[in-house]
Design a protein around this motif. Sequence first.
Motif: not given
Lengths: 413, 145
Positions: A149-150, A296-298, A300, A318-320, A355, A357
């Motif tokens: 995700e990151f 994007l915001r991500n 961990y 998480n990445a969304k 989206n 996780s």
Amino acid sequence: MRSLILFIITYLLIFSSIHKANATDLKSDRFRLSGFGTIGITSAGKEQYGYHKEFNHEAQFGGFSVFHDSVLGLQLDADIIPNLTATVQVVIENRKQHDFNNIVDWAFLRYQITPRIVARAGRMGTDLFMLSEYRNVGFAYLWAHPVVEFYAPITTSFYEGLDLQYTYPVASGYLELKVYGGQTGSDIALSRGELHLRARPFYGANASFETDSWKFRLIHAATDVTAVRSPLTGLLDTLNQVPQDAWPQAARFSSKLDGVGKRISYYSAGLAYDDNNWLVQSEVAILSSKWDSINLRNGYVSVGRRFGPVTFYSIAANAKSLDKPTQVTTPLVSSPTLNSLESLTRNAFNAPHINQSTVSLGLRWDLYPKVALKAQWDHTWVKKNGGGLLIIKEPLNKDITLNIFSLNLNFIF
Amino acid sequence: MMRYLFIIILISLSILFSSRVVADIAVIVNPSTGITELTKRQVIDIYMGRTITVSNRIILRPYDKSTNSAIRASFYHQLIGRSVASVNAYWARLLFTGRASPPRTTDDNIAMLKTIENTPNSIGYVYFENLNDNVNVVLRIEINE
């Protein structure tokens, strides 16, 4: 041209070392050959959902794969004159592209201007994360693979340019400031095909503070997209040709989907703590641009506990995407061509939306001082229309879960 | 009986004490550096690649013992409480990002001593029992087994 320059630097370095250096030289101060590697087995993905830990890797559609995590890297460092060294690193892994431009991760010259100031020039790793410049070196970090995700959303792992680094002792630690600039690019695989991106200028600044146990980092980088080649290119051209009275928004959609000329900005903060018993690491970031796909915001959090040579750890990530996908309006005129174009446009906006996780459990076992065995289980939730990190043939019209198992042996030499 | 026991305890203690002294590590530098003393902090910063100088003036090039040697394990354990594997992982981060090269390695204590004797601006470490007068001892690292 980029390949030619890289080829010349690499050729000069490797062949000068082979021809001029005898065995004693290679062992002595002037030339140093070192390497790293990972041999791993991974089970990931499903028949219709391809999984990859980075966009420049081949996706895995279920089953076990020996190549998914496996990496071999070689690095040659040479002292050219006092305070000037040259470094070339070649990395062979399961990449989508295997041309010379994509296997030479780095080729740069490093000059120690003063004991506290260092300048580098050439191709270098993009220093955007805690792991950014060593994400291929499994032995150097705790997890079985970087947090998807990151680390996956940033597809540019190197750039060509200059950097300047200043280190200063503060209290019981060291403050490091770094500025850099140059050009970057990436050749990656997306659900809708291959995407080749070039961006210039690429520039940024990092500040970090490190003590024996703590490390803090703040990062800002930005770049302007100069060229994009992707399967969407044809769609963008077609949208631009749609008559205004048939579909007034078509040209606007084309403009939103087109990356060329748009700026991408990246902001990140990270901390790491290691007191030899507990290991904690966390990073958060925002990636923003007017290019519809890149928002994007991500983040961990990873917590580990050492018991002698074995470290157990857990990660939550998480990445969304920052915005919802652009809503595609229906053309004013109904025709099979326009209806098909509308569907393609809607998919083009939805496909990159992220989206996702993951919760991970794993262990690292330091078998020898230069060999570590790692095992990790990831459980990933992907929300409807949030499969931008996967390789999927159809739009994701429901929530799904995936399990990823990784077992790998990491070494340095 | 008590007397024998007393003597045995005394001999055991003296062996324990003498072995502890012998096992202590001397951090040594080439005399041309002019350095006669370093703090533990300065030695940590040099060996962890955070700085290449002492007092921002004298450049020091660190030397390590081979990866599997007992003295290397003791040195890093006493200095920063880390295992050799952990220090190797730390150095892999610096080496494979092109930021710094790890200390060069020497094969044994005698080779380490010779290297520090003959290399300007060098810093290394040996057991006290291997010391000679051709190097400067700048820090004593006590080994508490």
